[in-house]
Design a protein around this motif. Structure first.
Motif, short mmCIF file in Angstrom:
data_model
loop_
_atom_site.label_atom_id
_atom_site.label_comp_id
_atom_site.label_asym_id
_atom_site.label_seq_id
_atom_site.Cartn_x
_atom_site.Cartn_y
_atom_site.Cartn_z
N MET A 35 0.71 -1.14 0.05
CA MET A 35 -0.01 -0.01 -0.05
C MET A 35 0.76 1.15 0.08
O MET A 35 0.35 2.34 -0.32
CB MET A 35 -1.10 0.07 1.15
CG MET A 35 -1.75 -1.14 1.07
SD MET A 35 -3.45 -0.89 -0.04
CE MET A 35 -4.38 -2.24 0.47
N SER A 149 -7.91 -9.90 8.02
CA SER A 149 -8.21 -8.67 8.14
C SER A 149 -7.11 -7.88 8.29
O SER A 149 -7.31 -6.27 8.43
CB SER A 149 -9.34 -8.52 9.30
OG SER A 149 -8.71 -8.60 10.35
N MET A 152 -5.53 -4.70 6.02
CA MET A 152 -6.02 -3.22 5.89
C MET A 152 -5.40 -2.44 7.04
O MET A 152 -5.14 -1.44 6.90
CB MET A 152 -7.40 -3.09 6.08
CG MET A 152 -8.02 -3.63 4.64
SD MET A 152 -7.59 -2.72 3.29
CE MET A 152 -8.39 -3.43 1.96
N GLY A 155 -2.29 -1.26 5.44
CA GLY A 155 -2.55 -0.05 4.71
C GLY A 155 -2.51 1.31 5.49
O GLY A 155 -2.25 2.29 5.12
N CYS A 262 -13.38 -6.64 -6.74
CA CYS A 262 -13.00 -6.02 -5.53
C CYS A 262 -11.75 -5.68 -5.42
O CYS A 262 -11.24 -4.65 -4.84
CB CYS A 262 -13.26 -7.19 -4.49
SG CYS A 262 -15.04 -7.55 -3.98
N GLN A 263 -10.70 -6.40 -6.05
CA GLN A 263 -9.25 -6.20 -6.20
C GLN A 263 -9.19 -4.68 -6.98
O GLN A 263 -8.10 -3.86 -6.44
CB GLN A 263 -8.43 -7.28 -6.54
CG GLN A 263 -8.60 -8.58 -5.60
CD GLN A 263 -8.05 -8.37 -4.31
OE1 GLN A 263 -6.83 -7.87 -4.06
NE2 GLN A 263 -8.55 -8.51 -3.11
N THR A 266 -10.18 -1.91 -4.63
CA THR A 266 -9.20 -1.76 -3.53
C THR A 266 -7.83 -1.00 -3.85
O THR A 266 -7.41 -0.02 -3.51
CB THR A 266 -8.94 -2.94 -2.96
OG1 THR A 266 -10.09 -3.63 -2.50
CG2 THR A 266 -7.92 -2.66 -1.87
N TYR A 267 -7.19 -1.67 -5.26
CA TYR A 267 -5.98 -1.09 -5.52
C TYR A 267 -6.13 0.51 -6.20
O TYR A 267 -5.35 1.28 -6.14
CB TYR A 267 -5.12 -2.11 -6.25
CG TYR A 267 -4.91 -3.35 -5.65
CD1 TYR A 267 -4.32 -3.27 -4.43
CD2 TYR A 267 -5.01 -4.58 -6.28
CE1 TYR A 267 -4.29 -4.47 -3.52
CE2 TYR A 267 -4.97 -5.74 -5.46
CZ TYR A 267 -4.30 -5.59 -4.30
OH TYR A 267 -4.18 -6.94 -3.43
N THR A 270 -6.60 2.80 -3.61
CA THR A 270 -5.36 3.05 -2.51
C THR A 270 -4.33 3.70 -3.30
O THR A 270 -3.57 4.43 -2.78
CB THR A 270 -4.98 1.61 -2.03
OG1 THR A 270 -4.70 0.79 -2.86
CG2 THR A 270 -5.98 1.21 -0.86
N ASN A 295 -8.73 3.41 4.91
CA ASN A 295 -7.93 2.13 5.34
C ASN A 295 -8.57 1.95 6.54
O ASN A 295 -8.74 0.56 7.05
CB ASN A 295 -6.68 2.28 5.33
CG ASN A 295 -5.87 2.01 4.11
OD1 ASN A 295 -5.97 0.90 3.62
ND2 ASN A 295 -5.22 3.17 3.69
N TRP A 298 -11.92 0.54 6.08
CA TRP A 298 -11.95 -0.99 5.72
C TRP A 298 -11.33 -1.98 6.67
O TRP A 298 -11.98 -2.92 6.93
CB TRP A 298 -10.99 -0.97 4.72
CG TRP A 298 -11.46 -0.77 3.20
CD1 TRP A 298 -12.79 -0.66 2.82
CD2 TRP A 298 -10.81 -0.22 2.04
NE1 TRP A 298 -12.88 -0.25 1.45
CE2 TRP A 298 -11.77 0.10 0.80
CE3 TRP A 298 -9.47 -0.08 1.73
CZ2 TRP A 298 -11.34 0.56 -0.35
CZ3 TRP A 298 -8.96 0.38 0.54
CH2 TRP A 298 -10.17 0.67 -0.46
N SER A 302 -13.74 -4.98 8.23
CA SER A 302 -13.11 -6.38 7.85
C SER A 302 -13.21 -7.00 9.36
O SER A 302 -13.45 -8.19 9.50
CB SER A 302 -11.97 -6.36 7.35
OG SER A 302 -10.81 -5.87 8.07
#
Length: 305
Positions: A35, A149, A152, A155, A262-263, A266-267, A270, A295, A298, A302
């Motif tokens: 991250m 979890s 994150m 991150g 989802c990936q 997320t990327y 970030t 983050n 998230w 999670s």
């Protein structure tokens, strides 16, 4: 004595607590190394005159390496042991992330991000498997889910370190922080994290496995001549094509597509959120604060899940 049965019927104790804590730390470090790119993106674009297209390519190199690393290290782990692969992948992405801090151009930085992605991809494969292998049956889902979890939290840590170091010292220092796991975490994992039960039996190290089982089940009398058995009948007999037979094809494709989306989100978030906020007129640390809050949300979600 069936090893899996002994572990499944165990009560959650200090052995499991230590294993989960170390799993948490490994995944936090992995999340950090992946991250940190988003926090340094705006500085790199300015210093090296990187275009948005080139920045997107750089941002995608680590996830591409992760995909290949997960496939490669997942296969290798069955042959050389999960603990060895965990140590190798952890050292790989930590060392290469430190080297990325010495980068003087886009090409060198991109190569470092791709290679570090190989290690980042291999780490969760073996970490989650080891957690599952040694967790009692009633706690397996909780242990694996809670350790996952921690990504994150990595991150979140990356956001804080970026806010603290990037403007004060420079973006290089953010990558140099990755040296800490090499010095501290790797020796601890080598000392305290066990290998897979099947690996111990394959290598004729039953005495070590018995010692571990005594920690897991102190209520059992496990003698030195106790014969240990692991249910390994299905190991290596689950080809990818099995995901597409017996009406599983549609479900498999849907799960893959959902995971990809989802990936991607997320990327993308970030990597680009701080830069987008800076372009809107926010100061660097203010832009990073948005990523910090993202983050944090998230990580909280999670953990609740």
């Amino acid at each position: 004595m069936n090893v899996e049965q002994v572990i499944n019927e165990a009560r959650f104790n200090r052995f499991h607590v230590l294993l989960v804590v170390l799993g948490y730390l490994v995944i936090i470090v992995e999340g950090y190394d992946l991250m940190i790119y988003g926090g340094t993106l705006s500085v790199l674009m300015e210093e090296w005159a990187v275009t948005p297209f080139e920045a997107g390519i750089l941002g995608g190199l680590a996830p591409c390496g992760m995909a290949l690393g997960a496939l490669f290290f997942g296969r290798v782990a069955d042959k050389v042991g999960r603990k060895n692969v965990l140590l190798i992948s952890l050292l790989l992405f930590s060392v290469i992330t430190v080297l990325a801090g010495f980068s003087t151009n886009v090409v060198m930085f991109g190569v470092c991000r791709f290679v570090s992605g190989l290690g980042i991809g291999g780490t969760p494969v073996v970490t989650y498997t080891l957690m599952s292998e040694y967790a009692p049956a009633r706690n397996k889902a909780f242990v694996v889910g809670s350790v996952a979890s921690a990504f994150m939290l990595g991150g979140l840590l990356a956001s804080l370190v970026n806010m603290w170091l990037t403007e004060a010292i420079g973006w290089h220092a953010v990558y140099f922080v990755a040296a800490i796991p090499i010095v501290i975490l790797t020796p601890i994992i080598y000392r305290f994290v066990p290998d897979s039960p099947l690996t111990y039996l394959k290598k004729g190290r039953e005495a070590q496995l018995r010692a571990i089982l005594r920690k897991i089940r102190p209520d059992l009398q496990i003698t030195d001549d106790e014969e240990l058995v692991v249910n390994a009948g299905n190991v290596g007999k689950s080809p990818v094509k099995a995901l597409f037979v017996q009406h599983r094809a549609l479900s498999t494709i849907a799960i893959w597509l959902l995971f990809f989306i989802c990936q991607y989100i997320t990327y993308s978030m970030t990597n680009w959120l701080p830069k987008l906020m800076i372009n809107q007129g926010y100061a660097y640390n203010s832009g990073m604060f948005f990523l910090l809050i993202l983050n944090l949300g998230w990580a909280r979600r999670s953990h609740r899940f």
